[in-house]
Design an enzyme around this catalytic site. Structure first.
Site, PDB file in Angstrom:
ATOM      1  N   SER A 101      51.764  32.776  45.899  1.00  0.00           N
ATOM      2  CA  SER A 101      51.164  32.603  47.223  1.00  0.00           C
ATOM      3  C   SER A 101      51.644  31.281  47.839  1.00  0.00           C
ATOM      4  O   SER A 101      52.843  31.093  48.013  1.00  0.00           O
ATOM      5  CB  SER A 101      49.641  32.691  47.113  1.00  0.00           C
ATOM      6  N   HIS A 104      46.685  40.516  45.347  1.00  0.00           N
ATOM      7  CA  HIS A 104      47.432  39.269  45.466  1.00  0.00           C
ATOM      8  C   HIS A 104      46.996  38.306  44.364  1.00  0.00           C
ATOM      9  O   HIS A 104      45.882  37.793  44.369  1.00  0.00           O
ATOM     10  CB  HIS A 104      47.133  38.683  46.849  1.00  0.00           C
ATOM     11  N   GLU A 141      48.612  44.056  48.299  1.00  0.00           N
ATOM     12  CA  GLU A 141      48.524  42.783  48.999  1.00  0.00           C
ATOM     13  C   GLU A 141      49.166  42.933  50.367  1.00  0.00           C
ATOM     14  O   GLU A 141      49.680  43.997  50.709  1.00  0.00           O
ATOM     15  CB  GLU A 141      49.200  41.664  48.196  1.00  0.00           C
TER      16      GLU A 141
END
Length: 558
Positions: free
Chosen positions: A221, A466, A354
Protein backbone atom coordinates in the site's frame (compact mmCIF):
# COMPACT_ATOMS: atom_id res chain seq x y z
CA UNK A 1 -3.68 8.88 22.63
CA UNK A 2 -1.12 10.79 24.68
CA UNK A 3 2.41 9.41 24.48
CA UNK A 4 3.69 7.77 27.65
CA UNK A 5 6.39 9.85 29.36
CA UNK A 6 9.81 8.20 29.37
CA UNK A 7 10.87 9.67 32.73
CA UNK A 8 8.88 10.43 35.83
CA UNK A 9 9.91 12.65 38.72
CA UNK A 10 11.54 10.68 41.53
CA UNK A 11 12.78 7.93 39.20
CA UNK A 12 16.02 6.25 40.18
CA UNK A 13 19.03 6.27 37.86
CA UNK A 14 18.56 2.54 37.16
CA UNK A 15 14.91 3.11 36.32
CA UNK A 16 15.77 5.98 34.01
CA UNK A 17 18.39 3.88 32.23
CA UNK A 18 15.89 1.06 31.87
CA UNK A 19 13.31 3.48 30.46
CA UNK A 20 15.84 4.60 27.86
CA UNK A 21 16.65 1.00 27.02
CA UNK A 22 20.26 1.21 28.27
CA UNK A 23 21.35 -1.67 30.46
CA UNK A 24 23.45 -1.05 33.55
CA UNK A 25 26.75 -2.89 33.88
CA UNK A 26 25.14 -5.70 35.89
CA UNK A 27 22.38 -6.14 33.33
CA UNK A 28 24.86 -6.13 30.49
CA UNK A 29 26.87 -8.89 32.13
CA UNK A 30 23.79 -11.10 32.27
CA UNK A 31 23.28 -10.91 28.50
CA UNK A 32 24.70 -13.73 26.42
CA UNK A 33 27.71 -12.71 24.34
CA UNK A 34 25.99 -14.25 21.31
CA UNK A 35 23.11 -11.81 21.77
CA UNK A 36 25.31 -8.68 21.88
CA UNK A 37 26.27 -6.86 18.70
CA UNK A 38 28.27 -3.70 18.17
CA UNK A 39 26.94 -1.12 15.71
CA UNK A 40 28.23 2.36 14.96
CA UNK A 41 26.31 3.96 17.86
CA UNK A 42 27.11 1.37 20.54
CA UNK A 43 26.49 -2.16 21.76
CA UNK A 44 23.09 -3.87 21.75
CA UNK A 45 21.75 -6.79 23.75
CA UNK A 46 19.09 -8.65 21.82
CA UNK A 47 16.75 -11.44 22.76
CA UNK A 48 15.64 -14.76 21.28
CA UNK A 49 12.57 -15.42 19.17
CA UNK A 50 10.04 -18.16 19.80
CA UNK A 51 12.42 -20.19 17.65
CA UNK A 52 15.56 -20.04 19.79
CA UNK A 53 17.77 -20.15 16.70
CA UNK A 54 16.58 -16.63 15.81
CA UNK A 55 17.98 -13.53 17.50
CA UNK A 56 15.80 -10.44 17.68
CA UNK A 57 16.87 -6.84 18.30
CA UNK A 58 14.06 -4.34 18.86
CA UNK A 59 13.79 -0.59 19.21
CA UNK A 60 17.23 0.29 17.80
CA UNK A 61 17.58 4.05 17.14
CA UNK A 62 18.62 4.63 13.53
CA UNK A 63 18.32 8.44 13.68
CA UNK A 64 18.07 11.08 16.38
CA UNK A 65 14.57 11.74 17.78
CA UNK A 66 13.00 14.37 15.46
CA UNK A 67 11.98 16.60 18.37
CA UNK A 68 11.96 20.36 18.80
CA UNK A 69 14.24 21.99 16.23
CA UNK A 70 14.61 18.62 14.43
CA UNK A 71 10.89 18.43 13.64
CA UNK A 72 10.47 18.75 9.84
CA UNK A 73 14.15 18.29 9.13
CA UNK A 74 16.09 15.48 7.52
CA UNK A 75 17.00 12.80 10.10
CA UNK A 76 20.04 13.63 12.23
CA UNK A 77 22.64 11.09 13.39
CA UNK A 78 22.07 9.02 16.51
CA UNK A 79 24.01 10.05 19.60
CA UNK A 80 26.24 7.16 20.67
CA UNK A 81 25.52 5.51 24.01
CA UNK A 82 27.80 3.93 26.60
CA UNK A 83 27.41 0.43 27.93
CA UNK A 84 25.03 -2.09 26.41
CA UNK A 85 21.60 -0.93 25.26
CA UNK A 86 18.81 -3.41 25.80
CA UNK A 87 17.04 -4.15 22.51
CA UNK A 88 14.30 -6.41 23.81
CA UNK A 89 11.20 -4.27 23.26
CA UNK A 90 9.80 -2.30 20.35
CA UNK A 91 10.17 1.47 20.32
CA UNK A 92 7.31 3.93 20.29
CA UNK A 93 5.14 4.11 17.18
CA UNK A 94 5.13 7.43 15.35
CA UNK A 95 2.14 9.71 16.06
CA UNK A 96 -0.91 8.78 14.00
CA UNK A 97 -4.67 8.44 14.00
CA UNK A 98 -5.69 5.20 15.68
CA UNK A 99 -8.28 2.86 14.25
CA UNK A 100 -11.22 1.90 16.50
CA UNK A 101 -10.01 -0.45 19.21
CA UNK A 102 -6.34 0.06 18.33
CA UNK A 103 -3.81 0.71 21.10
CA UNK A 104 -0.32 2.06 20.41
CA UNK A 105 2.27 3.81 22.56
CA UNK A 106 3.17 6.86 20.47
CA UNK A 107 5.85 9.52 20.57
CA UNK A 108 7.78 11.65 18.12
CA UNK A 109 10.82 9.78 19.47
CA UNK A 110 9.96 6.91 17.14
CA UNK A 111 12.77 6.48 14.60
CA UNK A 112 13.74 2.95 15.56
CA UNK A 113 14.44 -0.30 13.73
CA UNK A 114 13.98 -3.99 14.54
CA UNK A 115 16.11 -6.88 13.27
CA UNK A 116 15.48 -10.64 13.10
CA UNK A 117 18.46 -12.82 12.20
CA UNK A 118 19.38 -16.48 12.21
CA UNK A 119 23.05 -15.68 11.61
CA UNK A 120 25.33 -17.01 14.31
CA UNK A 121 28.00 -14.36 13.84
CA UNK A 122 28.88 -11.17 12.03
CA UNK A 123 30.99 -13.24 9.64
CA UNK A 124 27.90 -14.48 7.78
CA UNK A 125 26.50 -12.55 4.83
CA UNK A 126 22.79 -13.28 4.60
CA UNK A 127 20.41 -11.40 2.27
CA UNK A 128 18.53 -8.52 3.87
CA UNK A 129 14.85 -7.58 3.63
CA UNK A 130 13.85 -4.07 4.73
CA UNK A 131 10.09 -3.70 5.21
CA UNK A 132 8.18 -0.41 4.87
CA UNK A 133 4.67 -0.53 6.35
CA UNK A 134 1.58 0.85 4.65
CA UNK A 135 -1.26 2.93 6.03
CA UNK A 136 -1.85 5.79 3.64
CA UNK A 137 1.25 7.65 4.93
CA UNK A 138 -0.92 8.38 7.98
CA UNK A 139 -0.70 5.22 10.08
CA UNK A 140 1.31 2.05 10.61
CA UNK A 141 4.15 0.70 12.72
CA UNK A 142 7.13 -1.60 12.28
CA UNK A 143 6.07 -3.52 15.40
CA UNK A 144 2.88 -4.86 13.80
CA UNK A 145 2.82 -8.66 14.40
CA UNK A 146 1.89 -9.17 10.75
CA UNK A 147 5.50 -8.21 9.99
CA UNK A 148 7.09 -10.55 12.52
CA UNK A 149 10.37 -11.50 10.84
CA UNK A 150 10.99 -14.86 12.45
CA UNK A 151 9.50 -16.96 9.65
CA UNK A 152 11.67 -15.34 6.98
CA UNK A 153 14.71 -15.39 9.27
CA UNK A 154 14.32 -19.18 9.51
CA UNK A 155 14.71 -19.22 5.72
CA UNK A 156 18.00 -17.36 5.82
CA UNK A 157 16.84 -13.74 5.50
CA UNK A 158 17.87 -10.93 7.85
CA UNK A 159 14.62 -8.96 8.31
CA UNK A 160 14.48 -5.27 9.21
CA UNK A 161 11.32 -3.36 10.08
CA UNK A 162 11.27 0.27 11.22
CA UNK A 163 9.16 3.35 11.87
CA UNK A 164 9.01 6.48 9.74
CA UNK A 165 7.23 9.78 10.31
CA UNK A 166 3.58 9.99 9.28
CA UNK A 167 0.87 12.53 8.47
CA UNK A 168 1.83 16.19 8.94
CA UNK A 169 4.96 15.23 10.89
CA UNK A 170 6.20 13.23 7.92
CA UNK A 171 4.76 15.05 4.92
CA UNK A 172 3.98 18.70 5.72
CA UNK A 173 5.25 21.14 3.09
CA UNK A 174 5.21 24.93 3.37
CA UNK A 175 7.14 27.72 1.61
CA UNK A 176 8.95 28.44 4.89
CA UNK A 177 10.07 24.85 5.27
CA UNK A 178 11.20 24.74 1.65
CA UNK A 179 13.23 27.95 2.08
CA UNK A 180 14.77 26.70 5.31
CA UNK A 181 15.88 23.41 3.74
CA UNK A 182 18.51 24.99 1.53
CA UNK A 183 17.18 22.82 -1.31
CA UNK A 184 13.86 24.58 -1.95
CA UNK A 185 12.15 21.36 -0.94
CA UNK A 186 9.88 20.15 1.84
CA UNK A 187 7.22 17.57 2.53
CA UNK A 188 9.13 14.28 2.22
CA UNK A 189 10.45 13.76 5.75
CA UNK A 190 8.96 10.26 5.92
CA UNK A 191 10.85 9.30 2.76
CA UNK A 192 14.03 10.87 4.17
CA UNK A 193 13.55 8.58 7.18
CA UNK A 194 13.48 5.64 4.75
CA UNK A 195 16.76 6.81 3.20
CA UNK A 196 18.34 7.25 6.65
CA UNK A 197 17.29 3.73 7.60
CA UNK A 198 18.81 2.32 4.40
CA UNK A 199 22.07 4.14 5.13
CA UNK A 200 21.96 2.69 8.64
CA UNK A 201 21.56 -0.77 7.11
CA UNK A 202 24.57 -0.22 4.86
CA UNK A 203 26.69 0.76 7.87
CA UNK A 204 25.43 -1.78 10.39
CA UNK A 205 23.67 -4.81 8.96
CA UNK A 206 26.89 -6.85 8.72
CA UNK A 207 26.97 -6.85 12.55
CA UNK A 208 23.78 -8.95 12.42
CA UNK A 209 25.16 -11.32 9.76
CA UNK A 210 23.53 -9.42 6.89
CA UNK A 211 24.96 -8.64 3.47
CA UNK A 212 24.88 -4.89 2.64
CA UNK A 213 25.39 -5.87 -1.01
CA UNK A 214 22.09 -7.80 -1.10
CA UNK A 215 19.40 -5.51 0.29
CA UNK A 216 15.76 -5.74 -0.83
CA UNK A 217 13.16 -3.14 0.13
CA UNK A 218 9.52 -4.13 0.30
CA UNK A 219 6.26 -2.51 1.23
CA UNK A 220 2.50 -2.76 0.88
CA UNK A 221 0.00 0.00 0.00
CA UNK A 222 1.68 3.27 1.06
CA UNK A 223 4.72 1.12 1.75
CA UNK A 224 4.59 0.05 -1.90
CA UNK A 225 4.32 3.74 -2.75
CA UNK A 226 7.46 4.37 -0.70
CA UNK A 227 9.23 1.54 -2.55
CA UNK A 228 8.25 3.18 -5.84
CA UNK A 229 9.48 6.62 -4.80
CA UNK A 230 12.75 5.19 -3.44
CA UNK A 231 13.19 3.22 -6.65
CA UNK A 232 13.08 6.55 -8.49
CA UNK A 233 15.05 8.63 -5.97
CA UNK A 234 18.70 9.50 -6.57
CA UNK A 235 19.11 9.76 -2.77
CA UNK A 236 18.46 6.00 -2.49
CA UNK A 237 20.60 4.92 -5.42
CA UNK A 238 22.94 2.09 -4.45
CA UNK A 239 21.39 1.64 -1.00
CA UNK A 240 19.32 -1.37 -2.11
CA UNK A 241 19.25 -3.80 -5.01
CA UNK A 242 15.74 -5.21 -5.31
CA UNK A 243 12.20 -3.90 -4.80
CA UNK A 244 8.94 -5.56 -3.76
CA UNK A 245 5.73 -3.54 -4.05
CA UNK A 246 2.58 -5.23 -2.78
CA UNK A 247 -0.45 -3.53 -4.37
CA UNK A 248 -1.10 -0.42 -6.44
CA UNK A 249 1.91 -0.25 -8.75
CA UNK A 250 0.17 1.26 -11.74
CA UNK A 251 0.72 2.50 -15.25
CA UNK A 252 1.24 6.31 -15.17
CA UNK A 253 -1.83 6.89 -17.38
CA UNK A 254 -4.11 4.94 -15.04
CA UNK A 255 -6.26 7.48 -13.11
CA UNK A 256 -6.41 5.02 -10.19
CA UNK A 257 -2.85 6.07 -9.42
CA UNK A 258 -4.09 9.52 -8.46
CA UNK A 259 -5.98 8.50 -5.32
CA UNK A 260 -4.34 5.24 -4.27
CA UNK A 261 -1.54 5.16 -1.72
CA UNK A 262 1.01 5.57 -4.51
CA UNK A 263 -0.29 9.08 -5.28
CA UNK A 264 1.99 12.14 -5.16
CA UNK A 265 1.55 15.95 -4.94
CA UNK A 266 3.23 18.75 -6.88
CA UNK A 267 5.39 20.70 -4.43
CA UNK A 268 3.59 24.02 -4.91
CA UNK A 269 0.23 22.37 -4.31
CA UNK A 270 1.62 20.67 -1.21
CA UNK A 271 2.99 23.99 0.07
CA UNK A 272 -0.35 25.74 -0.46
CA UNK A 273 -2.23 22.99 1.37
CA UNK A 274 0.40 23.07 4.10
CA UNK A 275 -0.03 26.80 4.58
CA UNK A 276 -3.76 26.37 5.05
CA UNK A 277 -3.10 23.59 7.54
CA UNK A 278 -0.63 25.55 9.71
CA UNK A 279 -2.56 28.82 9.55
CA UNK A 280 -5.57 26.98 10.91
CA UNK A 281 -3.39 26.36 13.96
CA UNK A 282 -2.85 30.08 14.41
CA UNK A 283 0.66 30.63 13.10
CA UNK A 284 3.12 30.34 10.22
CA UNK A 285 6.13 30.67 12.50
CA UNK A 286 8.26 27.53 12.31
CA UNK A 287 9.44 28.06 15.88
CA UNK A 288 5.86 28.21 17.13
CA UNK A 289 4.86 25.20 15.05
CA UNK A 290 7.78 23.20 16.38
CA UNK A 291 6.67 24.04 19.90
CA UNK A 292 3.13 22.71 19.39
CA UNK A 293 2.32 19.32 20.96
CA UNK A 294 2.09 16.71 18.26
CA UNK A 295 -1.47 15.94 19.31
CA UNK A 296 -2.56 19.39 18.06
CA UNK A 297 -0.87 18.81 14.73
CA UNK A 298 -2.61 15.47 14.28
CA UNK A 299 -6.10 16.92 14.79
CA UNK A 300 -7.92 16.91 11.46
CA UNK A 301 -4.85 15.77 9.55
CA UNK A 302 -6.35 12.54 8.20
CA UNK A 303 -8.33 14.46 5.58
CA UNK A 304 -8.67 13.75 1.88
CA UNK A 305 -7.13 15.96 -0.78
CA UNK A 306 -10.02 17.57 -2.71
CA UNK A 307 -7.80 19.01 -5.46
CA UNK A 308 -7.07 15.80 -7.36
CA UNK A 309 -9.36 14.87 -10.27
CA UNK A 310 -9.64 11.07 -10.26
CA UNK A 311 -12.71 10.74 -12.49
CA UNK A 312 -14.66 9.33 -9.53
CA UNK A 313 -15.49 10.26 -5.93
CA UNK A 314 -12.22 8.69 -4.72
CA UNK A 315 -9.62 11.08 -3.29
CA UNK A 316 -6.08 10.54 -1.94
CA UNK A 317 -4.88 11.34 1.59
CA UNK A 318 -3.87 14.98 1.98
CA UNK A 319 -0.46 14.20 3.52
CA UNK A 320 1.61 12.15 1.11
CA UNK A 321 4.91 12.53 -0.80
CA UNK A 322 5.64 15.49 -3.05
CA UNK A 323 7.58 15.83 -6.28
CA UNK A 324 10.10 18.16 -4.66
CA UNK A 325 13.00 18.16 -7.12
CA UNK A 326 15.29 16.58 -4.52
CA UNK A 327 14.02 13.42 -2.79
CA UNK A 328 11.66 12.70 -5.69
CA UNK A 329 12.82 14.80 -8.65
CA UNK A 330 10.37 13.52 -11.28
CA UNK A 331 6.87 12.10 -11.63
CA UNK A 332 6.31 8.45 -12.54
CA UNK A 333 5.84 9.23 -16.22
CA UNK A 334 8.81 11.60 -16.39
CA UNK A 335 11.05 9.10 -14.64
CA UNK A 336 10.11 6.23 -16.95
CA UNK A 337 10.38 8.40 -20.07
CA UNK A 338 13.89 9.49 -19.05
CA UNK A 339 14.94 6.03 -17.88
CA UNK A 340 15.98 7.75 -14.65
CA UNK A 341 14.80 5.05 -12.23
CA UNK A 342 17.31 3.09 -10.15
CA UNK A 343 18.42 -0.14 -11.84
CA UNK A 344 16.88 -2.64 -9.42
CA UNK A 345 15.04 -5.94 -9.68
CA UNK A 346 11.29 -5.52 -9.18
CA UNK A 347 8.45 -7.72 -7.93
CA UNK A 348 4.96 -6.19 -7.88
CA UNK A 349 1.36 -7.30 -7.73
CA UNK A 350 -2.26 -6.78 -6.74
CA UNK A 351 -5.01 -8.58 -4.82
CA UNK A 352 -8.32 -10.07 -5.91
CA UNK A 353 -10.49 -8.01 -3.55
CA UNK A 354 -9.00 -4.52 -3.51
CA UNK A 355 -9.22 -1.24 -5.42
CA UNK A 356 -13.02 -1.53 -5.17
CA UNK A 357 -13.48 -5.24 -5.89
CA UNK A 358 -15.08 -7.23 -3.05
CA UNK A 359 -16.15 -10.87 -2.52
CA UNK A 360 -19.69 -11.75 -3.60
CA UNK A 361 -20.50 -12.66 0.02
CA UNK A 362 -20.20 -8.95 0.86
CA UNK A 363 -22.59 -7.58 -1.79
CA UNK A 364 -25.78 -7.61 0.30
CA UNK A 365 -24.24 -5.96 3.36
CA UNK A 366 -22.57 -3.26 1.28
CA UNK A 367 -25.91 -2.43 -0.36
CA UNK A 368 -27.68 -2.03 2.96
CA UNK A 369 -24.80 -0.55 4.95
CA UNK A 370 -22.28 1.22 2.70
CA UNK A 371 -19.09 2.28 4.51
CA UNK A 372 -18.22 5.93 5.14
CA UNK A 373 -15.82 7.31 2.57
CA UNK A 374 -12.22 7.86 3.68
CA UNK A 375 -9.01 9.08 1.98
CA UNK A 376 -7.56 6.57 -0.47
CA UNK A 377 -10.80 4.60 -0.56
CA UNK A 378 -11.84 3.29 -4.00
CA UNK A 379 -15.34 3.06 -5.43
CA UNK A 380 -17.19 -0.19 -4.79
CA UNK A 381 -20.23 -0.71 -7.02
CA UNK A 382 -22.93 -3.10 -5.81
CA UNK A 383 -26.03 -1.57 -7.42
CA UNK A 384 -26.92 -1.18 -11.08
CA UNK A 385 -27.57 2.56 -10.75
CA UNK A 386 -24.29 3.16 -8.95
CA UNK A 387 -22.35 1.05 -11.44
CA UNK A 388 -23.73 2.83 -14.49
CA UNK A 389 -23.18 6.28 -12.97
CA UNK A 390 -19.60 5.35 -12.08
CA UNK A 391 -18.96 4.04 -15.61
CA UNK A 392 -20.37 7.19 -17.27
CA UNK A 393 -18.30 9.45 -15.03
CA UNK A 394 -15.08 7.49 -15.31
CA UNK A 395 -15.02 6.48 -18.97
CA UNK A 396 -16.85 9.40 -20.63
CA UNK A 397 -16.94 8.88 -24.39
CA UNK A 398 -15.77 5.27 -23.92
CA UNK A 399 -18.54 4.40 -21.45
CA UNK A 400 -20.70 2.62 -24.05
CA UNK A 401 -17.72 0.48 -25.08
CA UNK A 402 -17.05 -0.30 -21.43
CA UNK A 403 -20.67 -1.28 -20.66
CA UNK A 404 -20.75 -3.51 -23.75
CA UNK A 405 -17.68 -5.38 -22.52
CA UNK A 406 -18.81 -5.44 -18.87
CA UNK A 407 -22.63 -5.57 -19.21
CA UNK A 408 -25.13 -5.64 -16.34
CA UNK A 409 -28.93 -5.59 -16.06
CA UNK A 410 -29.42 -6.18 -12.31
CA UNK A 411 -27.77 -5.16 -9.05
CA UNK A 412 -26.09 -8.57 -8.77
CA UNK A 413 -24.92 -8.43 -12.37
CA UNK A 414 -23.57 -4.91 -11.85
CA UNK A 415 -21.60 -5.92 -8.75
CA UNK A 416 -20.06 -8.86 -10.62
CA UNK A 417 -19.29 -6.75 -13.69
CA UNK A 418 -17.70 -4.07 -11.50
CA UNK A 419 -15.49 -6.69 -9.85
CA UNK A 420 -14.40 -8.06 -13.23
CA UNK A 421 -13.58 -4.59 -14.54
CA UNK A 422 -11.65 -3.50 -11.44
CA UNK A 423 -9.57 -6.67 -11.46
CA UNK A 424 -8.82 -6.37 -15.17
CA UNK A 425 -7.90 -2.72 -14.63
CA UNK A 426 -5.34 -3.53 -11.94
CA UNK A 427 -3.75 -6.43 -13.80
CA UNK A 428 -3.54 -4.61 -17.14
CA UNK A 429 -2.25 -1.44 -15.48
CA UNK A 430 0.58 -3.24 -13.66
CA UNK A 431 1.44 -5.15 -16.86
CA UNK A 432 1.76 -1.87 -18.80
CA UNK A 433 3.84 -0.33 -15.99
CA UNK A 434 6.22 -3.32 -16.18
CA UNK A 435 6.55 -2.79 -19.93
CA UNK A 436 7.65 0.81 -19.45
CA UNK A 437 9.89 0.03 -16.46
CA UNK A 438 11.67 -2.74 -18.41
CA UNK A 439 12.49 -0.56 -21.40
CA UNK A 440 15.58 0.85 -19.68
CA UNK A 441 16.14 -1.45 -16.67
CA UNK A 442 17.50 -4.85 -17.62
CA UNK A 443 16.99 -6.57 -14.27
CA UNK A 444 13.90 -8.81 -14.47
CA UNK A 445 10.43 -7.90 -13.23
CA UNK A 446 8.02 -10.41 -11.65
CA UNK A 447 4.29 -9.70 -11.25
CA UNK A 448 1.59 -11.51 -9.25
CA UNK A 449 -2.14 -11.56 -8.49
CA UNK A 450 -3.07 -12.72 -4.96
CA UNK A 451 -6.33 -14.71 -4.77
CA UNK A 452 -6.60 -16.27 -1.31
CA UNK A 453 -9.10 -14.93 1.24
CA UNK A 454 -7.59 -14.40 4.66
CA UNK A 455 -8.63 -16.95 7.28
CA UNK A 456 -10.94 -15.79 10.03
CA UNK A 457 -13.82 -13.36 10.53
CA UNK A 458 -12.95 -11.10 7.60
CA UNK A 459 -13.32 -13.86 5.03
CA UNK A 460 -16.91 -13.30 3.92
CA UNK A 461 -16.92 -9.50 4.01
CA UNK A 462 -13.38 -8.78 2.78
CA UNK A 463 -12.06 -11.88 1.01
CA UNK A 464 -8.55 -11.51 -0.49
CA UNK A 465 -8.53 -7.88 0.62
CA UNK A 466 -5.87 -5.17 0.47
CA UNK A 467 -3.09 -6.52 2.71
CA UNK A 468 -4.50 -10.03 3.11
CA UNK A 469 -1.30 -11.54 1.68
CA UNK A 470 1.05 -10.05 4.28
CA UNK A 471 1.08 -12.80 6.90
CA UNK A 472 1.54 -15.41 4.18
CA UNK A 473 4.45 -13.52 2.62
CA UNK A 474 6.14 -13.11 6.01
CA UNK A 475 5.14 -16.60 7.18
CA UNK A 476 4.06 -14.86 10.38
CA UNK A 477 1.04 -17.07 11.05
CA UNK A 478 2.58 -18.09 14.39
CA UNK A 479 2.46 -14.47 15.58
CA UNK A 480 -1.17 -13.80 14.62
CA UNK A 481 -4.16 -15.47 16.25
CA UNK A 482 -6.42 -16.59 13.39
CA UNK A 483 -8.00 -19.99 12.64
CA UNK A 484 -5.21 -21.13 10.33
CA UNK A 485 -5.60 -24.37 8.42
CA UNK A 486 -2.99 -26.75 7.04
CA UNK A 487 -3.66 -25.20 3.63
CA UNK A 488 -2.93 -21.73 5.03
CA UNK A 489 0.39 -23.01 6.40
CA UNK A 490 1.23 -24.58 3.05
CA UNK A 491 0.47 -21.33 1.20
CA UNK A 492 2.54 -19.35 3.73
CA UNK A 493 5.46 -21.71 3.23
CA UNK A 494 5.28 -21.30 -0.55
CA UNK A 495 4.90 -17.51 -0.47
CA UNK A 496 7.68 -16.96 2.06
CA UNK A 497 9.94 -19.30 0.09
CA UNK A 498 9.31 -17.25 -3.06
CA UNK A 499 10.10 -14.10 -1.12
CA UNK A 500 13.26 -15.51 0.51
CA UNK A 501 14.54 -16.71 -2.88
CA UNK A 502 13.87 -13.33 -4.47
CA UNK A 503 15.60 -11.45 -1.65
CA UNK A 504 18.61 -13.73 -1.99
CA UNK A 505 18.94 -13.88 -5.79
CA UNK A 506 16.41 -11.63 -7.54
CA UNK A 507 14.49 -14.72 -8.72
CA UNK A 508 11.57 -16.12 -6.66
CA UNK A 509 11.89 -19.60 -8.17
CA UNK A 510 13.43 -22.52 -6.32
CA UNK A 511 13.28 -26.26 -5.79
CA UNK A 512 9.79 -27.62 -5.20
CA UNK A 513 8.00 -24.35 -6.00
CA UNK A 514 5.54 -23.79 -8.88
CA UNK A 515 7.36 -22.01 -11.69
CA UNK A 516 6.95 -18.22 -11.62
CA UNK A 517 7.78 -16.76 -15.05
CA UNK A 518 9.44 -13.37 -15.32
CA UNK A 519 7.51 -10.54 -16.95
CA UNK A 520 7.43 -10.76 -20.74
CA UNK A 521 5.88 -7.86 -22.70
CA UNK A 522 4.87 -10.34 -25.42
CA UNK A 523 2.75 -12.35 -22.97
CA UNK A 524 -0.23 -10.58 -21.35
CA UNK A 525 -0.19 -12.73 -18.22
CA UNK A 526 0.46 -12.53 -14.50
CA UNK A 527 1.38 -15.14 -11.88
CA UNK A 528 -1.59 -16.16 -9.75
CA UNK A 529 -0.58 -16.88 -6.15
CA UNK A 530 -2.78 -17.90 -3.24
CA UNK A 531 -5.62 -20.25 -4.10
CA UNK A 532 -3.71 -21.32 -7.21
CA UNK A 533 -0.16 -21.03 -8.48
CA UNK A 534 0.51 -20.44 -12.15
CA UNK A 535 0.23 -17.90 -14.99
CA UNK A 536 -3.20 -16.39 -15.70
CA UNK A 537 -4.34 -13.84 -18.34
CA UNK A 538 -4.40 -10.19 -17.31
CA UNK A 539 -7.85 -9.76 -18.88
CA UNK A 540 -10.65 -12.19 -19.71
CA UNK A 541 -10.50 -11.44 -23.45
CA UNK A 542 -8.33 -9.61 -25.99
CA UNK A 543 -11.19 -7.12 -26.45
CA UNK A 544 -11.08 -6.16 -22.78
CA UNK A 545 -7.29 -5.77 -22.89
CA UNK A 546 -7.66 -3.56 -25.96
CA UNK A 547 -10.28 -1.45 -24.19
CA UNK A 548 -8.04 -0.69 -21.21
CA UNK A 549 -5.15 0.27 -23.46
CA UNK A 550 -7.42 2.59 -25.48
CA UNK A 551 -8.82 4.12 -22.31
CA UNK A 552 -5.41 4.74 -20.73
CA UNK A 553 -4.28 6.39 -23.95
CA UNK A 554 -6.94 9.10 -23.38
CA UNK A 555 -5.65 9.94 -19.89
CA UNK A 556 -2.96 12.37 -18.79
CA UNK A 557 0.30 10.79 -17.69
CA UNK A 558 0.72 11.04 -13.91
Amino acid sequence: MVARRLLRSGSSLAAMLAAMGVASGACAQQASGADIVRIDSGRLAGTLGTDKSIRVFKGIPYAAPPLGALRWRAPAPVKAWKGVRRADRFGFSCPQHLRPGQMLEMSEDCLTANVWTGAKSAEERRPVYVWIYGGGFNEGTGSDPQFDGEGLARKGVVVVTFNYRLGPLGFLATPELSAESGRSASGNYGLLDDVALLKWVQRNIAAFGGDPGRVTIGGQSAGAGSVGFLSMSPLAKGLFHRSIAESQVRYPRDPELRYLNTSWRPLKQAETAGLRFVEARGTRSLAALRALPWQELMEGSNAADPEVDTGTAARPPLFRPAIDGWVVPRTYSETLAAGAQNAVFYLAGNNLDESGAVPETAFDQLRTNPPARRPGMPNTNVTLAGYEAWARGKFGALADDFLRLYPAATDMGAARASNAAIRDNSRVSTWLWARDWSRTVKQPVYTYFWTRALAGPSQKLRGAFHGSELMYMFDSLHANDLPWTDEDRKVADIMSSYLANYVATGDPNGAGLPQWPAYDPAKPQVMEVGDGFGPMPIAASPERLDFWQRYFATQDAW
